[in-house]
Design a protein around this motif. Structure first.
Motif, PDB file in Angstrom:
ATOM      1  N   GLY A  60       0.507   1.569 -11.544  1.00 16.07           N
ATOM      2  CA  GLY A  60      -0.792   0.903 -11.502  1.00 16.07           C
ATOM      3  C   GLY A  60      -1.842   1.620 -10.685  1.00 16.07           C
ATOM      4  O   GLY A  60      -2.960   1.119 -10.531  1.00 16.07           O
ATOM      5  N   GLU A  61      -1.504   2.802 -10.168  1.00 13.69           N
ATOM      6  CA  GLU A  61      -2.413   3.544  -9.299  1.00 13.69           C
ATOM      7  C   GLU A  61      -2.639   4.968  -9.810  1.00 13.69           C
ATOM      8  O   GLU A  61      -1.934   5.438 -10.696  1.00 13.69           O
ATOM      9  N   ARG A  62      -3.613   5.636  -9.202  1.00 14.17           N
ATOM     10  CA  ARG A  62      -3.926   7.010  -9.559  1.00 14.17           C
ATOM     11  C   ARG A  62      -4.160   7.830  -8.286  1.00 14.17           C
ATOM     12  O   ARG A  62      -4.674   7.318  -7.292  1.00 14.17           O
ATOM     13  N   ILE A  63      -3.785   9.107  -8.351  1.00 13.98           N
ATOM     14  CA  ILE A  63      -4.055  10.022  -7.239  1.00 13.98           C
ATOM     15  C   ILE A  63      -5.527  10.421  -7.308  1.00 13.98           C
ATOM     16  O   ILE A  63      -5.991  10.936  -8.327  1.00 13.98           O
ATOM     17  N   GLY A 106      -9.588  11.003 -10.845  1.00 13.05           N
ATOM     18  CA  GLY A 106      -8.991   9.678 -10.703  1.00 13.05           C
ATOM     19  C   GLY A 106      -8.286   9.168 -11.942  1.00 13.05           C
ATOM     20  O   GLY A 106      -7.908   8.004 -12.008  1.00 13.05           O
ATOM     21  N   SER A 107      -8.075  10.048 -12.935  1.00 10.13           N
ATOM     22  CA  SER A 107      -7.443   9.616 -14.188  1.00 10.13           C
ATOM     23  C   SER A 107      -5.946   9.901 -14.236  1.00 10.13           C
ATOM     24  O   SER A 107      -5.258   9.451 -15.150  1.00 10.13           O
ATOM     25  N   LYS A 108      -5.435  10.637 -13.240  1.00 10.59           N
ATOM     26  CA  LYS A 108      -4.047  11.092 -13.311  1.00 10.59           C
ATOM     27  C   LYS A 108      -3.138  10.354 -12.327  1.00 10.59           C
ATOM     28  O   LYS A 108      -3.449  10.230 -11.148  1.00 10.59           O
ATOM     29  N   ALA A 128      -5.462   5.298  -5.291  1.00 17.20           N
ATOM     30  CA  ALA A 128      -6.294   4.103  -5.449  1.00 17.20           C
ATOM     31  C   ALA A 128      -5.803   3.317  -6.659  1.00 17.20           C
ATOM     32  O   ALA A 128      -5.072   3.840  -7.505  1.00 17.20           O
ATOM     33  N   ARG A 129      -6.207   2.054  -6.733  1.00 13.57           N
ATOM     34  CA  ARG A 129      -5.894   1.255  -7.910  1.00 13.57           C
ATOM     35  C   ARG A 129      -6.484   1.914  -9.155  1.00 13.57           C
ATOM     36  O   ARG A 129      -7.560   2.508  -9.101  1.00 13.57           O
ATOM     37  N   LYS A 130      -5.783   1.784 -10.260  1.00 14.63           N
ATOM     38  CA  LYS A 130      -6.189   2.432 -11.505  1.00 14.63           C
ATOM     39  C   LYS A 130      -7.620   2.084 -11.902  1.00 14.63           C
ATOM     40  O   LYS A 130      -8.379   2.949 -12.359  1.00 14.63           O
ATOM     41  N   ASN A 131      -8.012   0.832 -11.704  1.00 13.40           N
ATOM     42  CA  ASN A 131      -9.351   0.403 -12.122  1.00 13.40           C
ATOM     43  C   ASN A 131     -10.436   0.700 -11.085  1.00 13.40           C
ATOM     44  O   ASN A 131     -11.604   0.387 -11.289  1.00 13.40           O
ATOM     45  N   LYS A 132     -10.038   1.333  -9.958  1.00 12.26           N
ATOM     46  CA  LYS A 132     -11.014   1.695  -8.925  1.00 12.26           C
ATOM     47  C   LYS A 132     -10.803   3.139  -8.466  1.00 12.26           C
ATOM     48  O   LYS A 132     -11.030   3.470  -7.304  1.00 12.26           O
ATOM     49  N   ALA A 190       0.828  -1.203   0.000  1.00 12.73           N
ATOM     50  CA  ALA A 190       0.000   0.000   0.000  1.00 12.73           C
ATOM     51  C   ALA A 190       0.861   1.252   0.000  1.00 12.73           C
ATOM     52  O   ALA A 190       0.590   2.200  -0.717  1.00 12.73           O
ATOM     53  N   LYS A 191       1.927   1.246   0.792  1.00 10.24           N
ATOM     54  CA  LYS A 191       2.813   2.403   0.834  1.00 10.24           C
ATOM     55  C   LYS A 191       3.472   2.643  -0.522  1.00 10.24           C
ATOM     56  O   LYS A 191       3.792   3.766  -0.872  1.00 10.24           O
ATOM     57  N   ASP A 192       3.670   1.577  -1.268  1.00  9.01           N
ATOM     58  CA  ASP A 192       4.312   1.699  -2.569  1.00  9.01           C
ATOM     59  C   ASP A 192       3.387   2.263  -3.642  1.00  9.01           C
ATOM     60  O   ASP A 192       3.798   2.438  -4.781  1.00  9.01           O
ATOM     61  N   TRP A 193       2.138   2.538  -3.304  1.00  8.65           N
ATOM     62  CA  TRP A 193       1.207   3.094  -4.283  1.00  8.65           C
ATOM     63  C   TRP A 193       1.528   4.549  -4.620  1.00  8.65           C
ATOM     64  O   TRP A 193       1.077   5.065  -5.630  1.00  8.65           O
ATOM     65  N   ILE A 194       2.265   5.227  -3.774  1.00  3.73           N
ATOM     66  CA  ILE A 194       2.590   6.639  -3.990  1.00  3.73           C
ATOM     67  C   ILE A 194       4.103   6.806  -4.025  1.00  3.73           C
ATOM     68  O   ILE A 194       4.806   6.370  -3.117  1.00  3.73           O
ATOM     69  N   GLU A 195       4.595   7.438  -5.083  1.00  2.00           N
ATOM     70  CA  GLU A 195       6.038   7.639  -5.233  1.00  2.00           C
ATOM     71  C   GLU A 195       6.516   8.909  -4.530  1.00  2.00           C
ATOM     72  O   GLU A 195       7.518   8.893  -3.817  1.00  2.00           O
ATOM     73  N   THR A 196       5.824  10.020  -4.762  1.00  5.78           N
ATOM     74  CA  THR A 196       6.267  11.291  -4.185  1.00  5.78           C
ATOM     75  C   THR A 196       5.081  12.140  -3.737  1.00  5.78           C
ATOM     76  O   THR A 196       4.009  12.108  -4.345  1.00  5.78           O
ATOM     77  N   VAL A 197       5.314  12.892  -2.667  1.00  2.00           N
ATOM     78  CA  VAL A 197       4.360  13.885  -2.176  1.00  2.00           C
ATOM     79  C   VAL A 197       5.169  15.116  -1.792  1.00  2.00           C
ATOM     80  O   VAL A 197       6.192  14.999  -1.108  1.00  2.00           O
TER      81      VAL A 197
END
Length: 210
Positions: free
Chosen positions: A73-76, A109-111, A175-179, A24-31
């Motif tokens: 594989g995820e989106r902000i 959710g597309s980006k 979130a996951r790209k498809n959700k 889950a932590k790996d879903w975001i690269e930078t903030v």
């Protein structure tokens, strides 16, 4: 044997939870939250014949740049910026200042990467300061001038420019790209990551009235 199997099952469950958390932590690269542009307007501090008495300015306009990037594989899907420590998108803020962004505000959710320029005007009493606030910055400068040999009355008769550091924190939600479409994600199906930064604000120490 049953005892061993039970221990194995518990260990497997624990490891499964740990693995999920790491993923889950790996879903975001930078903030990142930082100043966006040149902020030249100072916050003003009042004085009397003996000391600096308080912050004269009621509010200040900040120039912020909010940035978050998810993994491939995820989106902000949402962000929240606040002037306090412990900013969390899914939690209430109490009496602190914050602003949330979601859905169409950040691409629906597309980006994978979201960057937002944001210029809020915030009441000074809602700003968290790192180290010292504007009045304290002027008081520290006054002490410095007195120690250098200047009289208190002379120091308080002049206008000085110093600085203070406002603190901001950004919490990004992925979130996951498809959700990731609006209405498809919630707290349980997302992960968050925070980052904080300071923002230098010019402070004008006004002279005492004559």
């Amino acid at each position: 044997m049953r005892h061993t199997l039970a221990k194995t099952a518990i260990l497997t469950a624990v490891l499964g939870c740990v693995t999920t958390s790491v993923m889950a932590k790996d879903w975001i690269e930078t903030v990142e939250v930082k100043r966006d542009g040149i902020d030249t307007i100072p916050i003003e501090v009042s004085a009397n014949a003996t000391k600096y008495t308080g912050i004269k300015s009621g509010s200040h306009k900040f120039l912020l740049r909010l940035h978050a990037r998810a993994t491939s594989g995820e989106r902000i899907v949402a962000m929240k910026v606040g002037s306090f420590k412990g900013v969390r998108y899914f939690e209430a803020d109490g009496n602190h200042w914050s602003k949330s962004f979601a859905n169409r505000e950040i691409g629906g959710g597309s980006k994978r990467t979201v960057s937002v320029s944001f210029a809020p005007t915030i009441p000074v009493n809602k700003i968290r300061w790192q180290g010292w606030d504007p009045r304290e910055a002027c008081a520290l400068n006054l002490d410095k001038k007195i120690k250098s040999g200047m009289s208190r009355s002379e120091a308080l008769s002049k206008t000085w420019t110093v600085s203070a550091k406002a603190y901001f924190e950004l919490d990004a939600v992925a979130a996951r790209k498809n959700k990731a479409a609006p209405g498809q994600w919630n707290m349980k199906s997302t992960t968050t990551q925070r980052a904080g930064n300071t923002y230098d604000v010019a402070v004008k120490c006004l002279p005492a009235p004559r």
